[in-house]
Design a protein around this motif. Sequence first.
Motif, PDB file in Angstrom:
ATOM      1  N   ARG A  95       0.686  -1.281   0.013  1.00 33.98           N
ATOM      2  CA  ARG A  95      -0.013  -0.096  -0.044  1.00 33.98           C
ATOM      3  C   ARG A  95       0.794   1.332  -0.140  1.00 33.98           C
ATOM      4  O   ARG A  95       0.726   2.328  -0.774  1.00 33.98           O
ATOM      5  CB  ARG A  95      -0.807  -0.097   1.081  1.00 33.98           C
ATOM      6  N   GLN A  96       1.937   1.264   0.751  1.00 30.24           N
ATOM      7  CA  GLN A  96       2.660   2.487   0.962  1.00 30.24           C
ATOM      8  C   GLN A  96       3.689   2.613  -0.340  1.00 30.24           C
ATOM      9  O   GLN A  96       3.393   3.703  -1.022  1.00 30.24           O
ATOM     10  CB  GLN A  96       3.594   2.309   2.055  1.00 30.24           C
ATOM     11  N   GLU A  97       4.180   1.447  -0.758  1.00 30.98           N
ATOM     12  CA  GLU A  97       5.317   1.536  -1.640  1.00 30.98           C
ATOM     13  C   GLU A  97       4.452   2.083  -3.054  1.00 30.98           C
ATOM     14  O   GLU A  97       5.182   2.816  -3.951  1.00 30.98           O
ATOM     15  CB  GLU A  97       5.872   0.451  -2.033  1.00 30.98           C
ATOM     16  N   ASN A  99       1.945   3.822  -3.078  1.00 32.67           N
ATOM     17  CA  ASN A  99       0.907   5.118  -3.017  1.00 32.67           C
ATOM     18  C   ASN A  99      -0.493   4.850  -3.240  1.00 32.67           C
ATOM     19  O   ASN A  99      -1.368   5.555  -3.854  1.00 32.67           O
ATOM     20  CB  ASN A  99       1.692   6.127  -4.051  1.00 32.67           C
ATOM     21  N   GLN A 100      -0.716   3.873  -2.822  1.00 36.73           N
ATOM     22  CA  GLN A 100      -2.351   3.353  -2.771  1.00 36.73           C
ATOM     23  C   GLN A 100      -3.082   3.894  -1.826  1.00 36.73           C
ATOM     24  O   GLN A 100      -3.359   3.564  -0.632  1.00 36.73           O
ATOM     25  CB  GLN A 100      -2.371   1.848  -2.764  1.00 36.73           C
ATOM     26  N   TYR A 101      -2.971   5.469  -1.843  1.00 34.02           N
ATOM     27  CA  TYR A 101      -3.530   6.114  -0.580  1.00 34.02           C
ATOM     28  C   TYR A 101      -5.078   6.439  -0.455  1.00 34.02           C
ATOM     29  O   TYR A 101      -5.731   6.690   0.625  1.00 34.02           O
ATOM     30  CB  TYR A 101      -2.967   7.620  -0.669  1.00 34.02           C
ATOM     31  N   THR A 134      -2.224   5.481   3.454  1.00 35.37           N
ATOM     32  CA  THR A 134      -0.703   5.389   3.550  1.00 35.37           C
ATOM     33  C   THR A 134      -0.057   5.786   4.671  1.00 35.37           C
ATOM     34  O   THR A 134       1.158   5.789   4.852  1.00 35.37           O
ATOM     35  CB  THR A 134      -0.157   5.909   2.287  1.00 35.37           C
ATOM     36  N   GLU A 135      -0.676   6.732   5.555  1.00 36.94           N
ATOM     37  CA  GLU A 135      -0.181   7.462   6.635  1.00 36.94           C
ATOM     38  C   GLU A 135      -1.161   7.484   7.715  1.00 36.94           C
ATOM     39  O   GLU A 135      -1.319   6.240   8.124  1.00 36.94           O
ATOM     40  CB  GLU A 135       0.089   8.646   6.304  1.00 36.94           C
ATOM     41  N   LYS A 163       0.116  17.143   2.501  1.00 33.32           N
ATOM     42  CA  LYS A 163      -0.311  16.505   1.043  1.00 33.32           C
ATOM     43  C   LYS A 163      -0.905  15.366   1.102  1.00 33.32           C
ATOM     44  O   LYS A 163      -2.216  14.913   0.365  1.00 33.32           O
ATOM     45  CB  LYS A 163       1.090  15.979   0.680  1.00 33.32           C
ATOM     46  N   GLY A 164      -0.992  14.370   2.268  1.00 32.35           N
ATOM     47  CA  GLY A 164      -1.463  13.163   2.421  1.00 32.35           C
ATOM     48  C   GLY A 164      -2.949  13.549   2.691  1.00 32.35           C
ATOM     49  O   GLY A 164      -3.810  12.907   2.296  1.00 32.35           O
ATOM     50  N   ARG A 167      -4.936  15.210  -0.132  1.00 37.07           N
ATOM     51  CA  ARG A 167      -5.482  14.517  -1.377  1.00 37.07           C
ATOM     52  C   ARG A 167      -6.345  13.455  -1.332  1.00 37.07           C
ATOM     53  O   ARG A 167      -7.405  13.159  -1.715  1.00 37.07           O
ATOM     54  CB  ARG A 167      -4.062  13.918  -1.940  1.00 37.07           C
ATOM     55  N   ASN A 267      -4.108   3.314  -6.512  1.00 34.31           N
ATOM     56  CA  ASN A 267      -3.154   4.638  -6.626  1.00 34.31           C
ATOM     57  C   ASN A 267      -3.852   5.340  -7.656  1.00 34.31           C
ATOM     58  O   ASN A 267      -4.013   5.183  -8.918  1.00 34.31           O
ATOM     59  CB  ASN A 267      -2.002   3.963  -7.183  1.00 34.31           C
TER      60      ASN A 267
END
Length: 355
Positions: A95-97, A99-101, A134-135, A163-164, A167, A267
């Motif tokens: 998910r993080q690598e 960017n599946q936010y 992702t965060e 940003k996170g 978006r 993503n």
Amino acid sequence: MMKKRIAVIPGDGIGKEVADEGIKVMKKAAQLDGGIEFEFTSFPWGCEYYLEHGRMMDEDGIEQLKTFDAIYLGAVGYPGVPDHISLWDLLLKIRQEFNQYVNLRPIKLLDGVSCPLKNDKKENIDMLIIRENTEGEYAGAGDWLYKGKQEEVVLQTGVFSRKGTERIIRYAFEVAKRENKSLTSISKANALNYSMVFWDEVFEEISKEYPDVETYSYLVDAAAMHMIMDPARFEIVVTSNLFGDILTDLGAALAGGMGLAAGANINPERTFPSMFEPVHGSAPDIAGKGIANPLAAIWSVSQMLDFFGYEHIEKKILGTIEHLLKEGKFLTPDLGGNASTSEMGDRFIELYENM
Ligand SMILES: NC(=O)c1ccc[n+]([C@@H]2O[C@H](COP(=O)([O-])OP(=O)(O)OC[C@H]3O[C@@H](n4cnc5c(N)ncnc54)[C@H](O)[C@@H]3O)[C@@H](O)[C@H]2O)c1
């Protein structure tokens, strides 16, 4: 003819059992509905792989997955492998690598499913939870000081970047605007006096760009109550990683249980592959018995087809799920029947052929 290369990670326990049924559905959709073709590559990653190799996926696993159009995941987790390892070294890493936010989790009561709420109706339970993916609380930031000593201290830090946060909230406003629905933000600014005050401020700021979208904002504890007492008030919902994780299990319980809860890890920029999976885990209590409900895994296939632009196939899959539930003859034990996973999957295919 559009060809899509799918990386399949069946994973552990019932993950493998339900992923098989999802693949059957993809093959049938390609055969009957035309315009799309799938090429599947299966990866043996997960907890059994970990016990043998000391890692959940190949060292260059992320590089290998990068070239695919999408990832289709069963579930990971196995007694004997700590859950934080199975989660962090595979699922959260992907998910993080990539960017599946955006994590899309629909909660929709279908015909034929009994809802634990007294007198509740299908039209009252139809929401889409958009979870930051992702965060936030699952950023993996923290420390473990003086481990094992009397002064032991652990820190788990929530990470909310501008940003996170912007978006995911903007994404949710776009969905609400497109679907002409209200948008509810769920946070906890009274107690989380940095992260959630910030979240609420960003929500407020971005709402000014969407004057036509009706908005609501709830504290997470109140939201949990409203989801039970008055679920109809939720249409599109945006929330943080942890709150979304918890509330979507509550939502799954309203809409028929874990066997019917699907999730897409998106993503939106399509720079990397997105990942589609049932929300449930590997269910060690029923793994190997062939009785897992495959519908969540099949529902996540419909999300994948929608993401690829085949909305008519998405609708057909959902329609078939509802037909199968209404018919009520081939249901797995979690839905009160005695069908096996593959019997339910086979019945799905028969009904799909005649839709
Ligand atoms: N996405 C994932 O891979 C994921 C998600 C959640 C949990 N897990 C892992 O799965 C393992 C088990 O976790 P858990 O027990 O908390 O959650 P779980 O979702 O695996 O199971 C919870 C309960 O729901 C039932 N259930 C789940 N899916 C079902 C289905 N398709 N059909 C019928 N019944 C179903 C199970 O039998 C169990 O009683 C743990 O190792 C955990 O870390 C993985």
